[in-house]
Each structure stands twice: as structure tokens, then as C-alpha cells.
Design an enzyme around this catalytic site. Structure first.
Site, PDB file in Angstrom:
ATOM      1  N   GLU A  34       2.158   7.005   5.793  1.00 29.34           N
ATOM      2  CA  GLU A  34       3.524   7.196   5.012  1.00 29.34           C
ATOM      3  C   GLU A  34       4.827   7.858   5.237  1.00 29.34           C
ATOM      4  O   GLU A  34       5.703   8.466   5.542  1.00 29.34           O
ATOM      5  CB  GLU A  34       3.863   7.072   4.156  1.00 29.34           C
ATOM      6  CG  GLU A  34       3.267   5.274   3.568  1.00 29.34           C
ATOM      7  CD  GLU A  34       3.520   4.176   4.178  1.00 29.34           C
ATOM      8  OE1 GLU A  34       5.229   4.479   4.282  1.00 29.34           O
ATOM      9  OE2 GLU A  34       3.367   3.045   4.350  1.00 29.34           O
ATOM     10  N   THR A  94       3.027   8.032  23.548  1.00 33.20           N
ATOM     11  CA  THR A  94       2.777   6.312  22.761  1.00 33.20           C
ATOM     12  C   THR A  94       2.234   5.339  23.462  1.00 33.20           C
ATOM     13  O   THR A  94       2.879   4.246  23.662  1.00 33.20           O
ATOM     14  CB  THR A  94       2.745   6.319  21.288  1.00 33.20           C
ATOM     15  OG1 THR A  94       4.423   5.742  21.256  1.00 33.20           O
ATOM     16  CG2 THR A  94       3.010   7.242  20.630  1.00 33.20           C
ATOM     17  N   ASP A 105       8.872   2.756  20.353  1.00 33.98           N
ATOM     18  CA  ASP A 105       8.852   3.403  19.466  1.00 33.98           C
ATOM     19  C   ASP A 105       9.393   5.068  19.428  1.00 33.98           C
ATOM     20  O   ASP A 105       9.519   5.540  18.592  1.00 33.98           O
ATOM     21  CB  ASP A 105       7.782   3.962  18.947  1.00 33.98           C
ATOM     22  CG  ASP A 105       6.655   4.375  19.849  1.00 33.98           C
ATOM     23  OD1 ASP A 105       7.337   4.939  20.828  1.00 33.98           O
ATOM     24  OD2 ASP A 105       5.784   5.621  18.727  1.00 33.98           O
ATOM     25  N   THR A 158      -3.242   5.933   4.254  1.00 30.30           N
ATOM     26  CA  THR A 158      -2.362   5.429   3.813  1.00 30.30           C
ATOM     27  C   THR A 158      -0.915   6.456   3.727  1.00 30.30           C
ATOM     28  O   THR A 158       0.390   6.595   3.842  1.00 30.30           O
ATOM     29  CB  THR A 158      -2.295   4.434   2.340  1.00 30.30           C
ATOM     30  OG1 THR A 158      -2.969   3.532   2.820  1.00 30.30           O
ATOM     31  CG2 THR A 158      -0.557   3.870   2.434  1.00 30.30           C
ATOM     32  N   HIS A 217       6.014   8.592   8.393  1.00 35.46           N
ATOM     33  CA  HIS A 217       7.685   7.785   8.033  1.00 35.46           C
ATOM     34  C   HIS A 217       8.286   8.681   8.333  1.00 35.46           C
ATOM     35  O   HIS A 217       9.950   8.644   8.114  1.00 35.46           O
ATOM     36  CB  HIS A 217       7.180   6.580   7.727  1.00 35.46           C
ATOM     37  CG  HIS A 217       6.483   5.491   8.301  1.00 35.46           C
ATOM     38  ND1 HIS A 217       6.539   5.110   9.636  1.00 35.46           N
ATOM     39  CD2 HIS A 217       6.108   4.652   7.630  1.00 35.46           C
ATOM     40  CE1 HIS A 217       5.998   4.309   9.580  1.00 35.46           C
ATOM     41  NE2 HIS A 217       5.851   3.537   8.686  1.00 35.46           N
ATOM     42  N   TRP A 261       3.514   0.394  17.461  1.00 35.59           N
ATOM     43  CA  TRP A 261       3.414  -0.840  18.735  1.00 35.59           C
ATOM     44  C   TRP A 261       5.171  -0.947  18.748  1.00 35.59           C
ATOM     45  O   TRP A 261       5.230  -2.170  19.049  1.00 35.59           O
ATOM     46  CB  TRP A 261       2.831  -1.627  18.091  1.00 35.59           C
ATOM     47  CG  TRP A 261       2.921  -2.514  17.044  1.00 35.59           C
ATOM     48  CD1 TRP A 261       3.598  -3.124  17.210  1.00 35.59           C
ATOM     49  CD2 TRP A 261       2.556  -2.186  15.407  1.00 35.59           C
ATOM     50  NE1 TRP A 261       3.861  -3.927  15.149  1.00 35.59           N
ATOM     51  CE2 TRP A 261       3.511  -2.700  14.773  1.00 35.59           C
ATOM     52  CE3 TRP A 261       2.269  -0.691  15.095  1.00 35.59           C
ATOM     53  CZ2 TRP A 261       3.234  -2.723  13.388  1.00 35.59           C
ATOM     54  CZ3 TRP A 261       1.279   0.127  14.201  1.00 35.59           C
ATOM     55  CH2 TRP A 261       2.474  -1.254  12.950  1.00 35.59           C
ATOM     56  N   LEU A 276       0.812  -1.009   0.098  1.00 31.54           N
ATOM     57  CA  LEU A 276      -0.296  -0.013   0.056  1.00 31.54           C
ATOM     58  C   LEU A 276       1.364   1.090  -0.091  1.00 31.54           C
ATOM     59  O   LEU A 276       0.668   2.214  -0.716  1.00 31.54           O
ATOM     60  CB  LEU A 276      -1.109   0.152   0.910  1.00 31.54           C
ATOM     61  CG  LEU A 276      -1.931  -1.207   1.075  1.00 31.54           C
ATOM     62  CD1 LEU A 276      -2.750  -0.713   2.636  1.00 31.54           C
ATOM     63  CD2 LEU A 276      -2.754  -1.676  -0.138  1.00 31.54           C
ATOM     64  N   GLY A 277       2.122   1.276   0.449  1.00 31.06           N
ATOM     65  CA  GLY A 277       3.043   2.632   0.060  1.00 31.06           C
ATOM     66  C   GLY A 277       4.115   2.144   0.858  1.00 31.06           C
ATOM     67  O   GLY A 277       4.705   0.953   2.211  1.00 31.06           O
TER      68      GLY A 277
END
Length: 357
Positions: free
Chosen positions: A246, A271, A266, A242, A249, A257, A190-191
Site C-alpha cells: 500500500e 516490470t 503500469d 500489505t 501505491h 500487471w 486488507l488495505g
């Protein structure tokens, strides 16, 4: 987050078995790297705890990023209309500025740890050569899929030589390639995105051997896409998230997680830990790790977070810690994205400071 060679990227994927599909192979690739270089996973864990060195102290100055979208298509369906591209930019601005209508779906327990990132996106108006542009390129290719073309997973889409499109100056533009990444008629990825090299919350070399930017499967782009995204078990709701995930990122964020279990991190304090990724659902009943988040204590799994693998219909927030990481990346490693570059004729994109709500 890793390639089959040293370290590389995050990418979302599915298996060809419609009953068992995955949005990401990152942990499997980390384990592969561990088999090649024992001790690698320990080094990854150690790097997470240095993430706060990269936090921004400013949450209120609006940072605006110039974007170029490269549509690389083989069929008319893949040649997405401008309206889908405009919609995706709108979605990015809504989600990163916390103007999305579904913020009301956030559970009250998380209200004090989420916020507006004060990061915005605009399609570029000036190309690298100084000519006017709408921030969109279109390339007709003979490649029916880019999976495995020009390097793993789909790096060929980033080069004219392999049927894709060469990037614009990656220091000053966020390049987003939209293409077909299917196998046997089913989307395989997806990406995926490239974080800057050597971020404190990423292992060293995380972007090695990758051309900088974001790649998105064409059916997963925008929330008004005329193409149906079917992963083998029926249509999937697509809200343009999506790309939100991304770009998270690309701006330095890890999966919420930590690509592990309750002991994984992370690199961000606010979080909640999770045993694993969400399973493309919106299950708000899970609290599978005991943690202590700031003054809030033990929080449930945060399926509302853009950096989970929950369904796009329940994603609606970044935490303040995630925002600090992204802004820190823009102010250091990706400084040129948000600052004036006279050679390109780009305007000063550091907007007025406004009060943080």
C-alpha cells in the site's frame, strides 16, 4: 484505484464467498467508471505511457519519511501492542532498503532489474503541535467495522467525527490507520492507499475525495501480529507486506500487471507484463505474456514483486523502475515528507548520499 465517483484509490478486498476472494476491486471499479463516462479506460491507458516523466534520476540519497500510526480499535484484540507497530516499521525498512533475508529467493533472471530504494521510515518523534510523541495514537471507537463508514470504502476511520482519528499534517507525515474492515466477521479489505493527485502514470483525479494516507486491516499489520488473518479458507501468512504494497501505491506505483491483461501497462519499463494478478500463491512457472524487458527479453511473471497479489512469503523486491517512480514522487509531489519543516521542528531528513550498490 477508483472510487464509485470520479477516480480515487487502490484497495485490496475479498468477497464473502470463502472460495472466491479478491484482494482488489480496482479493475471492476475502472469498468464501472467506463460505464458512466465512456472513453475513460482509453484515458487510463494513455496516462500509463507518460509515467517516465516522473522518474527520479537519483537512486542513492536516503529519503526518510516520518510516520504516524493511528490504532483505531473497538475490541482489545484490535488495540495492537507497540511491539507490532515497531515490527511493521522494521519490515518497511528491511523491504524498502532490500535488507530482507528472503531476497535470496529472487530468481536469477530478475537480479539486474531490482535494487535498494534508499527510502526509510521512522515513527515521528515530534507531533504537529511541537510536543514529543512516539508516533502512535490510540482511539477507542464504537464502530465495530469501518466498511462503509464516512464514505467508501472506510474513509470514516480518518475522522474523529465518525469514530476514527483525524490525520496529522498530511504534507509532513505518512498517516497509517489500522482498524477493523470486516463484514460478517471476515476481513473485507486488507488495505488501501491514496496516491498523489495527477501523477503521470495515474489517471487525473486519482486521489479525489480521499483523505491522504494508508489504511490497513488490523490482522494484516506487522509480521508478529498476535491475531490470525483468516480469509475464510484458513490462516494466511502475514509478513507485514500489505503495508509495503500500500505504501508503494501511496508513493505512486501501480499494480505490476497494470490492472488489465497482456496489453495493459503500469507505466514502468522493467516490470514484466502479466495476463492477470497472482492468485495469492507463489507460482514461478507462469509466463503468460510475451514482452521485451530492456536487454533481458521475455521475462516470466514476477511473483516476487511487492506490487503483485502473490503470497507475502514470495514477495521480496521492487524493480529499479518502480524505485525511480517512488523517489520521483518523494522529490516532487511529496517533497515535504522528506525535507525540513521548521514549523514542526522536524529534522532534515535528506540523509547523506551513499554509493549505489
Amino acid at each position: 484505484m477508483k472510487s464509485f465517483f470520479i477516480l480515487s484509490f487502490l484497495f485490496c478486498s475479498i468477497t464473502l464467498n470463502a472460495q472466491e476472494w479478491h484482494k482488489c476491486y480496482t479493475h471492476e471499479l475502472m469498468e464501472h467508471q467506463e460505464s458512466l463516462t465512456p472513453g475513460y479506460l482509453d484515458a487510463v491507458d494513455h496516462s500509463f505511457y507518460r509515467a517516465k516523466q516522473n522518474y527520479s534520476q537519483d537512486r542513492a540519497t536516503v529519503h526518510t519519511i516520518n510516520v504516524v500510526v493511528h490504532i483505531v480499535y473497538n475490541t482489545p484484540a484490535e488495540n495492537l501492542p507497540d511491539s507490532v507497530i515497531f515490527n511493521q516499521i522494521d519490515r518497511l525498512n528491511e523491504d524498502f532498503r532490500r535488507l530482507n533475508a528472503d531476497t535470496t529467493n529472487l530468481r536469477d533472471t530478475f537480479n539486474t532489474i531490482v535494487g535498494d530504494s534508499f527510502i526509510e521510515f521512522q515513527l515521528a518523534t515530534i507531533a504537529p503541535d511541537g510536543s514529543p510523541t512516539n508516533g502512535i495514537t490510540r482511539t477507542n471507537t464504537t464502530q465495530t467495522t469501518f466498511i462503509g463508514v464516512g464514505g467508501f470504502p472506510a474513509e470514516g476511520v480518518k475522522s474523529d467525527a465518525t469514530g476514527g482519528k483525524d490525520p496529522w499534517d498530511q504534507a509532513h507525515y505518512l498517516n497509517i490507520w489500522v482498524c477493523n474492515m470486516s463484514l460478517l466477521g471476515t476481513p473485507f479489505l486488507l488495505g488501501y492507499a491514496s496516491p498523489p493527485n495527477n501523477l503521470p502514470n495515474w489517471p487525473p483525479g486519482s486521489a479525489d475525495n480521499m483523505s491522504d494516507g494508508v489504511v490497513i486491516e488490523f490482522e494484516a499489520f506487522g509480521s508478529n501480529n498476535p491475531n490470525v488473518l483468516d480469509l475464510g479458507a484458513g490462516p494466511v501468512n502475514v509478513l507485514g507486506r500489505t503495508a509495503v504494497h500500500e505504501i508503494g501505491h501511496y508513493l505512486g506505483l501501480r499494480h505490476i500487471w497494470g490492472d488489465g491483461d497482456c496489453t495493459a501497462e503500469d507505466g514502468i519499463d522493467d516490470t514484466p507484463n502479466a495476463q492477470d494478478q497472482s492468485q495469492q500463491d507463489c507460482n514461478t512457472t507462469i509466463n503468460d505474456c510475451v514482452d521485451n524487458i530492456l536487454t533481458l527479453g521475455d521475462l516470466p511473471n514476477m511473483v516476487e514483486n511487492y506490487m503483485d497479489y502473490s503470497a507475502e512469503t514470495c514477495q521480496n523486491s521492487f524493480t529499479l523502475g518502480q524505485i525511480d517512480i517512488m523517489r520521483g514522487v518523494l522529490e516532487v509531489e511529496r517533497f515535504d515528507l522528506i525535507n525540513e519543516n521548521t514549523a514542526l521542528g522536524l529534522s532534515d531528513k535528506a540523509a547523506n548520499t551513499i554509493e549505489l550498490k
